[in-house]
Motif scaffolding. Structure first.
Motif, PDB file in Angstrom:
ATOM      1  N   ARG A  94      -8.031  -4.728   1.353  1.00 43.33           N
ATOM      2  CA  ARG A  94      -9.116  -4.485   2.170  1.00 43.33           C
ATOM      3  C   ARG A  94     -10.372  -5.224   1.570  1.00 43.33           C
ATOM      4  N   SER A 110       0.830  -1.189   0.029  1.00 42.57           N
ATOM      5  CA  SER A 110       0.015  -0.053  -0.017  1.00 42.57           C
ATOM      6  C   SER A 110       0.879   1.162  -0.129  1.00 42.57           C
ATOM      7  N   GLY A 152      -3.703  -1.962   1.150  1.00 39.38           N
ATOM      8  CA  GLY A 152      -4.025  -1.959  -0.432  1.00 39.38           C
ATOM      9  C   GLY A 152      -5.592  -2.173  -0.592  1.00 39.38           C
ATOM     10  N   ARG A 153      -6.074  -1.950  -1.778  1.00 37.25           N
ATOM     11  CA  ARG A 153      -7.250  -2.340  -2.373  1.00 37.25           C
ATOM     12  C   ARG A 153      -7.659  -3.746  -2.279  1.00 37.25           C
ATOM     13  N   ARG A 199      -1.840  -2.464  11.398  1.00 39.07           N
ATOM     14  CA  ARG A 199      -2.665  -3.563  10.395  1.00 39.07           C
ATOM     15  C   ARG A 199      -2.902  -4.962  10.960  1.00 39.07           C
ATOM     16  N   ARG A 232      -7.050   2.534   4.913  1.00 40.11           N
ATOM     17  CA  ARG A 232      -5.978   2.758   3.549  1.00 40.11           C
ATOM     18  C   ARG A 232      -4.741   2.313   3.812  1.00 40.11           C
TER      19      ARG A 232
END
Length: 740
Positions: A340, A196, A336-337, A255, A333
């Protein structure tokens, strides 16, 4: 401690705007102070308690017009083949050169006449002019230096070779490229580690803010506290490395907590409460090691250590406050996409029991490999580092001078011309000071001293004694036969001092030896004498600290012994590259020579503090698993499963930051950058990631043994976050603690 840091993390998360505002305000204040502060001069170099420093101080007092701290330059000229500097045409060129030097700068105090001061070689082909300045080298402007270098243009046009040496050409080392390279590599490593851009940017931004505050503060106080330019460079080097690493561990833990399903504020608090505890103790070991440099009693080294320690302290505070505040701004955020999306899918997926087993990561596989073959792995690692450490037996120490400059520089060319024309010892004259205040006949004592020194084997020439205005102190310049950095010159200094002591008892005069060469010798000896006491102090304090953290005797002992092995191997690599010249072209080392005198003790201080970072981060997780019931082998595997990737990233970042300074033009900065980079490489990957699990596997439960009486005596600091686990249990939160 974990509970306090947990509350601090949550508070910083909630009041993130205020926290960010405070740190930005501090950065602006420090920047304003640095911008408005007077330009710092070179840091005065002193060695308290040595004979050379005593003599230097006496000269400043008895010869006040001598301007001992003023810069000097030697303009060396060589006539074309078959001609001499005493030829009329060349004499005219020298006269014009002297005139140009006198008129080139208002800072010039005097220019010597080589034909009146013995500045022409016996063959007559080489001559030199000495230019004395009113201020030191760092206070000279670029215009002053340009006037010095341009003055010989007419003489060169007339066919003369003109080269310039001396500290008048000394300038503040250029930095910037190294830092950019290090930060760029760190950014790549962070992106790969986190997947990310936002998560990768957090440690970089917070570390740069911390370094900005630390270095700006050093710059603002440089003139007041007499801090040299190297101090700010060192603060940048260490502050950037630890700043990124500490933030990396907090973000990684955050995280992991989010992945366990905790709310953002709770995750931030737990990240600071657990990983933050390791950051505090890791930072404390670095600070102890750096501040401990004060025991060497070299003011310059003490200031460098304290300034760097201050930057490390700022990095710790930023990791505990600014990092959770910044986390509050970016939210989820930090993933990363894809991550997520995977987390969201996991919440709606099958129950835990139906999920396939997690695939072992690289850290897990490596730990299991070491546990299967602990003896073979341990022997291979120890023998390998031992072989690399072999060059330490040939270690030669000294301080850089013009003779250590690259052959392409004018300073080195001037040095070589003077050696050719006047002998190798001419570049390192010894200044003998005869204090006759306690003698009946000061002049006679000075003359007798000069006569006795002439009889010594290593002496090439001795000048007549020069008195001060009061006639109670005399200077005698001694030219050795050997070059400044040789063992023969060091022996000669000791012989002169022994001779002076004998003469002192007969005449009542005190004879002292100083000069750049004598000060270098005294400096090296003081470094050697201070190494063992410093090592005992730093390792002893850190041993006690780690014993408190790990509740063990053998784990801190293993950490200290492993550190010594990695430092010896790193010093061996430094000797091989910078003294022997192995792979010198790869690392841009243009000239080999003695290793900087402060390098061993400096590496011990800095590397020990940094090495303990990985020990704390890696082994804390192992102890956490062991405390919660895991078997010793399982605890080692657990520690590597959750910490190996982050520790590896942290080590690569630190290596990249230090290695970036290898590109510096200053030989001292280049050597420090290489030494620290290779030391972190050995310590992180060979000692902590290889030797540590092998030793723990062999020790088993004995690794965590601590006498009961000592367990009761030591304070409990709760680095593993046991208080947080008990709090969760009381609230009915049965989730496993997030591990990283």
């Amino acid at each position: 401690m974990a509970t306090f840091l947990y509350k601090l993390g949550r508070l910083s998360f909630r009041r993130r705007r205020y926290v960010l505002l405070v740190w930005v305000a501090l950065l602006g204040l420090a920047g304003f102070g640095a911008a408005s502060a007077a330009t710092a001069t070179t840091s005065s170099f002193s060695i308290p308690g040595t004979e050379s420093q005593k003599a230097f101080d006496l000269l400043e007092k008895r010869f006040p017009d001598g301007n001992a701290e003023g810069a000097t330059a030697r303009v060396v000229l060589k006539a074309p083949a078959g001609e001499k500097m005493t030829d009329p045409d060349h004499k005219a060129e020298v006269a014009q050169l002297s005139k140009d030097l006198n008129g080139g700068s208002d800072q010039v105090a005097a220019v010597s006449d080589p034909y009146k001061t013995g500045g022409v070689s016996r063959k007559g082909d080489i001559a030199y002019l000495t230019v004395n300045y009113k201020v030191n080298g760092m206070e000279l402007t670029e215009a002053d230096r340009e006037a010095l270098t341009d003055a010989g243009a007419e003489a060169r046009d007339a066919g003369l070779t003109v080269e310039i040496g001396g500290d008048a050409l000394q300038a503040i080392p250029e930095t910037g490229t190294g830092e950019i390279i290090g930060v760029a590599i760190a950014a790549v490593v962070l992106v790969v580690t986190f997947g990310s851009l936002v998560a990768a940017g957090l440690p970089l931004v917070t570390a740069l803010i911390g370094v900005g505050i630390g270095v700006s503060t050093v710059t603002a106080l440089a003139n007041v506290l007499d801090l040299g330019s190297t101090t700010a460079t060192l603060a940048t080097m260490i502050g950037l490395a630890v700043g990124i690493d500490y933030a990396l561990f907090i973000v990684s833990r955050y995280r992991a907590e989010l992945a366990e399903g905790r709310e953002r504020e709770e995750a931030a608090g737990r990240a600071v409460g657990t990983a933050g505890s390791a950051v505090v103790f890791a930072g404390l070991t670095v600070v102890i090691a750096l501040v401990g440099l004060a025991v060497v009693d070299i003011p310059m080294l003490t200031k460098m250590g304290v300034a760097a320690a201050g930057t490390v302290a700022i990095a710790v505070l930023i990791a505990l406050t600014l990092v959770p505040a910044m986390i509050g701004f970016v939210g989820k955020r930090v993933f990363g996409r894809k991550a997520r999306a995977a987390m969201e899918a996991a919440r709606t997926a099958a129950p835990e029991a139906d999920k396939p087993a997690e695939k072992p990561n690289m850290g897990t596989r490596w730990a299991r490999f070491v546990l299967r073959r602990p003896v073979a792995v341990l022997l291979t690692a120890v023998v390998g580092l031992g072989v690399i450490a072999v060059p330490v037996g040939s270690l030669e120490m000294g301080l850089p001078d013009d003779g250590s400059q690259p052959e392409s520089t004018t300073q080195r060319k001037a040095y070589d011309l003077l050696s050719d024309g006047f002998g190798p010892g001419f570049n390192g004259p010894l200044l003998t000071v005869v204090d006759g205040t306690g003698a009946k006949d000061a002049k006679g004592a000075a003359q007798r001293t000069a006569d006795e020194i002439k009889k010594l084997d290593g002496v090439a020439a001795v000048t007549p004694p020069v008195p001060n205005k009061a006639g109670d102190t005399y200077m005698v310049t001694v030219i050795p036969k050997s070059e400044p950095s040789s063992i023969a010159t060091e022996d000669l200094v000791h012989e002169i001092r022994e001779t002076g002591a004998e003469l002192g008892s007969d005449t009542g005069a005190e004879v002292l030896v100083t000069g750049a060469t004598a000060m270098n010798i005294d400096f090296s000896e003081k470094m050697n004498d201070a190494l063992l006491p410093y090592l005992a102090l730093v390792v002893g304090l850190a041993f006690l600290l780690l014993m408190v953290v790990f509740r063990s005797v053998l784990v801190p002992l293993k950490a200290a012994l492993g550190f010594l092995l990695s430092v010896l191997a790193a010093l061996g690599a430094v000797v091989a590259v910078f003294q022997w010249g192995w792979l010198s072209g790869v690392f841009g080392v243009e000239e080999t020579g003695p290793i900087m005198s402060m390098m061993p003790i400096f590496m011990v201080g800095v590397v020990f503090g940094l090495a303990m970072d990985y020990e704390v981060f890696l082994v804390t997780r192992m102890r956490e698993a062991y405390v919660h019931g895991a078997r010793p082998g399982e605890a080692v595997v657990t520690g590597f499963r959750y910490s190996a990737r982050v520790v590896t990233a942290a080590a690569v970042i630190m290596i990249a930051v230090f290695a970036g300074f290898i590109t510096a033009g200053d030989s001292m900065i280049k050597m420090i950058g290489f030494g620290l980079a290779i030391a972190v490489l050995f310590d992180a990957f060979v000692v902590r990631m290889t030797i540590v699990p092998a030793v723990l596997a062999l020790l088993g439960r004995r690794a965590w043994w601590l006498p009961k009486w000592l367990d009761k005596a030591l304070p409990s600091v709760d680095v593993e976050g046991e208080a947080l686990a008990r709090r969760d249990a009381s609230k009915g939160d049965d989730r496993e603690p997030a591990l990283v």
